[in-house]
Scaffold this active site. Structure first.
Site, PDB file in Angstrom:
ATOM      1  N   CYS A 179       3.994 -43.349 -17.191  1.00 57.56           N
ATOM      2  CA  CYS A 179       4.382 -43.218 -15.785  1.00 57.56           C
ATOM      3  C   CYS A 179       4.654 -41.761 -15.441  1.00 57.56           C
ATOM      4  CB  CYS A 179       5.650 -44.009 -15.536  1.00 57.56           C
ATOM      5  SG  CYS A 179       5.462 -45.720 -16.003  1.00 57.56           S
TER       6      CYS A 179
ATOM      7  N   GLY B 157      -6.404 -32.886 -33.078  1.00 59.67           N
ATOM      8  CA  GLY B 157      -7.376 -33.725 -32.390  1.00 59.67           C
ATOM      9  C   GLY B 157      -7.785 -33.143 -31.044  1.00 59.67           C
TER      10      GLY B 157
ATOM     11  N   HIS C   4      -1.520 -35.404 -38.256  1.00 59.04           N
ATOM     12  CA  HIS C   4      -0.181 -35.984 -38.049  1.00 59.04           C
ATOM     13  C   HIS C   4      -0.225 -37.482 -37.738  1.00 59.04           C
ATOM     14  CE1 HIS C   4       0.325 -36.263 -33.551  1.00 59.04           C
ATOM     15  NE2 HIS C   4      -0.674 -35.407 -33.557  1.00 59.04           N
TER      16      HIS C   4
HETATM   17  N1  PLP Z   1      -7.182 -38.463 -29.488  1.00 58.83           N
HETATM   18  C1  PLP Z   1      -6.430 -39.569 -29.656  1.00 58.83           C
HETATM   19  C2  PLP Z   1      -7.080 -40.917 -29.614  1.00 58.83           C
HETATM   20  C3  PLP Z   1      -5.046 -39.460 -29.848  1.00 58.83           C
HETATM   21  O1  PLP Z   1      -4.302 -40.569 -29.995  1.00 58.83           O
HETATM   22  C4  PLP Z   1      -4.468 -38.170 -29.864  1.00 58.83           C
HETATM   23  C5  PLP Z   1      -3.008 -38.014 -30.001  1.00 58.83           C
HETATM   24  O2  PLP Z   1      -2.223 -38.805 -29.521  1.00 58.83           O
HETATM   25  C6  PLP Z   1      -5.307 -37.047 -29.711  1.00 58.83           C
HETATM   26  C7  PLP Z   1      -6.650 -37.239 -29.523  1.00 58.83           C
HETATM   27  C8  PLP Z   1      -4.748 -35.655 -29.743  1.00 58.83           C
HETATM   28  O3  PLP Z   1      -4.512 -35.256 -31.081  1.00 58.83           O
HETATM   29  P1  PLP Z   1      -3.501 -34.055 -31.406  1.00 58.83           P
HETATM   30  O4  PLP Z   1      -2.114 -34.576 -31.176  1.00 58.83           O
HETATM   31  O5  PLP Z   1      -3.761 -33.742 -32.853  1.00 58.83           O
HETATM   32  O6  PLP Z   1      -3.875 -32.924 -30.544  1.00 58.83           O
END
Ligand code: PLP
Length: 380
Positions: free
Chosen positions: A323, A72, A198
């Site tokens: 935090c 992501g 994941h």
């Molecule tokens: N965007 C959102 C809303 C997420 O919750 C996350 C991960 O927690 C990410 C992006 C990042 O994704 P990745 O862990 O695959 O880099």
């Protein structure tokens, strides 16, 4: 360690056995490079193409609109850094968007921040919010499909329509939503959509970016001609195959899993309300939040401490307030929805998954009750 309870599925999910099975041949005998010219490339090239088609079908896209990424974070960075014009983002995006936007600002790009609706029933971004802050020259609007701390689901089709009417492109970070709620890129009207395996029982370190046909982004990674020349680097074939398998399975079972998670969530919230007088549930009620998602505050009880105490009892949850080392900074999400300092510091996130059971939820509730009673605040 068999009786540990995992209730932090918004952070990551367990790898689905079917996904692991599907991946194994590509970690063993089918190790060829899809870009090779010889026979070893054939089965892996086919597997990557099939995975692309499967993923496209799950979100109503065309296979050539799916671009594999390392997750992501990369997909979000690609959209932010590969686009032009002023950038409008919501203030409660994941840091993959917010910090990418910050880098762009450091290079001189103008960033316009939009706050979600605040107060009770808040936590959503509505078109009026975009309208209020609109400026000429906005080239891209990015608003997440579902928030990763409070689980609220945004009306993406309305937001994309608004952006398009004003001549801007629209991206949504759907990392928390893909594989959990129906995703149809045509109905949503988005130009770009980020996802990460994941979060839906696939492997870590793999994701994809949907790029609507005809739209262009500058590449983040230069090198070979993989991904149609837009994302260089030898494909992580096993992970791609695992991601497609996990997504297909989750989409096929989505109604059944959602019903199970809604039952668990209702049970959890009612259980909490039975022993604690005034829990504050952030985001709106069940139905407009991600299935299995509960963000709850026990005012007066720092979440960090509660999270560690639950961990010692074998229950994994997370804090809503991220935090710093001195425990003074409030989560940007909770700040964006105007949560008071007390609420923000006392919010824990309990995110249930398909494998959780009513018995586990009962254990979470009784453990919370025991811990909060130990802290002297149970009224019932
Ligand atoms: N965007 C959102 C809303 C997420 O919750 C996350 C991960 O927690 C990410 C992006 C990042 O994704 P990745 O862990 O695959 O880099």
């Amino acid at each position: 360690m068999t009786n540990r309870i995992y209730a932090d599925h918004a952070a990551t999910t367990p790898l689905m056995p079917e996904a692991l099975e599907a991946m194994l041949p590509f970690l063993k005998e089918n190790f060829g490079n899809p870009s090779s010219q010889h026979g070893w490339a054939k089965p892996v090239k086919r597997a990557v193409a099939d995975a692309r088609t499967t993923i496209a079908e799950c979100i109503n896209a065309a296979p050539e609109e799916i671009f594999f990424t390392s997750g992501g974070t990369e997909a979000d960075n690609w959209v932010v850094k590969g686009s032009d014009g002023r950038l409008m983002v919501s203030a409660y995006e994941h840091h993959a968007i917010l910090n990418a936007a910050k880098s762009e600002a450091a290079r001189g790009r103008d960033i316009v921040y939009v706050r979600p609706k605040v107060g009770s029933g808040g936590g959503y971004v509505m078109p009026e919010k975009l309208s209020k802050s609109w400026k000429d020259g906005i080239g891209l609007v990015s608003v997440m499909t579902a928030n990763n701390e409070i689980g609220t689901i945004n009306p993406i089709h309305l937001l994309s329509e608004f952006a398009h009417k004003r001549g801007a492109l629209f991206h949504t970070d759907a990392v928390q939503a893909v594989g959990h709620i129906p995703i149809d890129v045509r109905e949503m009207g988005v130009d770009f959509l980020s996802a990460s395996a994941h979060k839906f029982n696939g492997p870590k370190g793999i994701g994809f970016l949907y790029i609507r046909k005809g739209q262009k982004l500058r590449s983040l990674l230069d090198g070979g001609q993989q991904e149609n020349g837009f994302r260089a680097g030898t494909e992580n074939v096993a992970a791609i195959v695992g991601m497609a398998t996990a997504l297909k399975n989750n989409c096929t079972r989505m109604d059944e899993i959602s019903a199970h998670l809604e039952e668990l969530t209702l049970h959890l919230r009612m259980g909490i309300e039975r022993f604690y007088d005034n829990p504050v549930f952030l985001g709106a009620g069940i139905g407009s939040q991600l299935p299995g998602f509960t963000s709850v505050s026990f005012p007066g009880h720092p979440a960090e401490g509660l999270m560690h105490m639950l961990d010692l009892k074998g229950i994994a949850v997370s804090t809503g307030a991220a935090c710093d080392s001195r425990n003074t900074r409030v989560s940007h999400v909770l700040k964006a929805i105007n949560a008071t300092n007390d609420i923000a510091h006392s919010t824990i996130r309990i995110t249930l998954g398909a494998e959780n059971t009513i018995a586990e939820v009962n254990t979470i509730v009784s453990t919370l009750k025991q811990l909060l009673r130990g802290l002297g605040t149970i009224t019932r």
